[in-house]
Design a protein around this motif. Structure first.
Motif, short mmCIF file in Angstrom:
data_model
loop_
_atom_site.label_atom_id
_atom_site.label_comp_id
_atom_site.label_asym_id
_atom_site.label_seq_id
_atom_site.Cartn_x
_atom_site.Cartn_y
_atom_site.Cartn_z
N ASP A 1 0.84 -1.20 0.00
CA ASP A 1 0.00 0.00 0.00
C ASP A 1 0.87 1.25 0.00
O ASP A 1 0.61 2.22 -0.73
CB ASP A 1 -0.91 0.01 1.23
CG ASP A 1 -1.97 -1.07 1.19
OD1 ASP A 1 -2.54 -1.32 0.11
OD2 ASP A 1 -2.23 -1.68 2.25
N SER B 1 2.41 1.78 -3.41
CA SER B 1 1.44 2.28 -4.39
C SER B 1 1.21 3.78 -4.20
O SER B 1 1.11 4.53 -5.18
CB SER B 1 0.12 1.53 -4.26
OG SER B 1 0.28 0.17 -4.60
N THR C 1 4.21 5.71 -5.44
CA THR C 1 4.26 5.67 -6.90
C THR C 1 3.24 6.61 -7.51
O THR C 1 3.51 7.28 -8.52
CB THR C 1 4.01 4.23 -7.38
OG1 THR C 1 5.02 3.37 -6.85
CG2 THR C 1 4.04 4.14 -8.90
N ASP D 1 -3.98 -2.65 -8.65
CA ASP D 1 -3.52 -1.48 -7.90
C ASP D 1 -4.40 -0.30 -8.31
O ASP D 1 -4.20 0.31 -9.35
CB ASP D 1 -2.05 -1.21 -8.22
CG ASP D 1 -1.48 -0.05 -7.40
OD1 ASP D 1 -2.26 0.74 -6.84
OD2 ASP D 1 -0.24 0.06 -7.34
N ALA E 1 -2.76 3.15 -8.76
CA ALA E 1 -2.01 3.29 -10.01
C ALA E 1 -2.91 3.67 -11.17
O ALA E 1 -2.45 4.27 -12.16
CB ALA E 1 -1.29 1.98 -10.33
#
Length: 345
Positions: free
Chosen positions: A135, A138, A141, A275, A278
């Motif tokens: 988590d 993610s 990112t 995800d 994302a």
């Protein structure tokens, strides 16, 4: 579609034969009927055959039995069960429209529910699980995809947060999905239903729902500040009356944990598949009262404000700065994003 509730011989011998059965709206994971037993209205719920159905059924039955300790009640009475068919027979509760400041009643009942269990109940239900390393990855990112560089030390903050919110602390009876619609408002208080995701853990996890926008719910709302303060105060007062202990003042960790959970942007059936954080830079999607980007902007704003406040502590200062920067980047890129609705639709 099954037109009559599944009532086996054992249930019939104990409770009688259901009459006047009528299907009610429910999630895809269950079938629900309103029926009558000897003229008394009841609810019959069957969990459909699906992955984890047996576990969800066991959680619900256990949670209802644990919650039945609370008086006045915060759940319908469990009248009978058929584990082989995953059937529950429940008292019918006649709900009524909630008050405009319904979150105060909701929070009061939530505190009473949480207080139903203690250390002696350890192991009766699974422990609540907090955000994971994946988590955190993610979220970082996503920030980079939006052109925001995480401040130094944020990764260490997130790792420490995951350790603190590991789910090993606390013995409160957590509903697992305490959403509008899973709370029946009555003349004698709120009663909760649908305990398929019940767990034991820190009650702050669910008190945080009021600030962070009901993260697991189709109905994402943001109570007006005065109502939010009154609801949190009602929770703390009720918890102290029930347990003799105080609720920690700081909700920052609990809200930050929900910020990291990309799965809290989609319905239950879609969690654990991809995800979801994302996907946000390339597309938005609507779930219930808000879009995923609306939900995330609200959570980012909440966490950035809380970490900036005096009672937010210093453990998540870097995350607060990052949350503010990601929120600003999202509003710059998508200037038409609106706040969460203020009231229950």
């Amino acid at each position: 579609m099954c037109s009559a509730p599944p009532f086996g011989d054992e249930l019939r011998s104990r409770l009688g034969t259901p009459r006047r059965a009528r299907r009610l709206e429910s999630s895809p994971r269950s079938r629900v009927w309103r029926a009558e037993l000897s003229g008394t209205p009841v609810v019959v719920k069957q969990l459909v055959d699906a992955p984890e159905a047996a576990e969800r059924y066991a959680r619900e039955v256990t949670a209802l039995r644990l919650a039945s300790r609370v008086d006045p009640p915060v759940v319908p009475r469990l009248l009978g069960t058929d584990p082989d068919a995953r059937v529950l027979v429940l008292e019918y509760v006649d709900g009524q429209p909630p008050r405009e400041d319904w979150v105060i009643d909701h929070a009061t009942a939530l505190a009473r529910l949480h207080a139903a269990t203690g250390a002696d109940d350890t192991g009766a239900l699974p422990a609540w699980s907090g955000p994971t390393e994946a988590d955190a990855d993610s979220f970082l990112t996503l920030a980079q995809a939006l052109g925001v560089a995480p401040p130094p030390g944020v990764r260490a903050e997130l790792d420490a947060l995951a350790d603190r919110r590991s789910g090993t602390e606390g013995h409160a009876l957590l509903h697992g999905d305490p959403c509008p619609g899973n709370d029946l408002h009555t003349r004698t208080g709120v009663r909760f239903i649908d305990f398929e995701q019940a767990a034991l853990g820190d009650g702050l996890v669910e008190l945080a729902y009021l600030r962070i926008g009901f993260p697991t719910c189709w109905c994402a709302t943001a109570p007006p500040p005065a109502v939010l303060r009154a609801a949190e105060s009602a929770y703390r007062t009720t918890w102290r009356a029930a347990t003799g202990t105080d609720v920690p003042a700081d909700l920052t960790d609990a809200c930050a944990a929900w910020l990291l959970r990309g799965d809290a942007l989609v319905p239950r059936a879609e969690r654990g598949t991809v995800d979801h954080l994302a996907a946000l830079p390339d597309r938005d999607w609507t779930w219930g009262t808000a879009t995923a980007r609306q939900r995330l902007v609200h959570r980012l704003g909440t966490v950035s404000r809380m970490t900036a406040d005096a009672d937010g502590g210093g453990a998540l200062d870097g995350l607060g700065q990052l949350a503010a920067a990601v929120r600003s980047a999202m509003l710059t890129r998508w200037p038409t994003l609106r706040p969460l609705p203020r009231q229950r639709p």
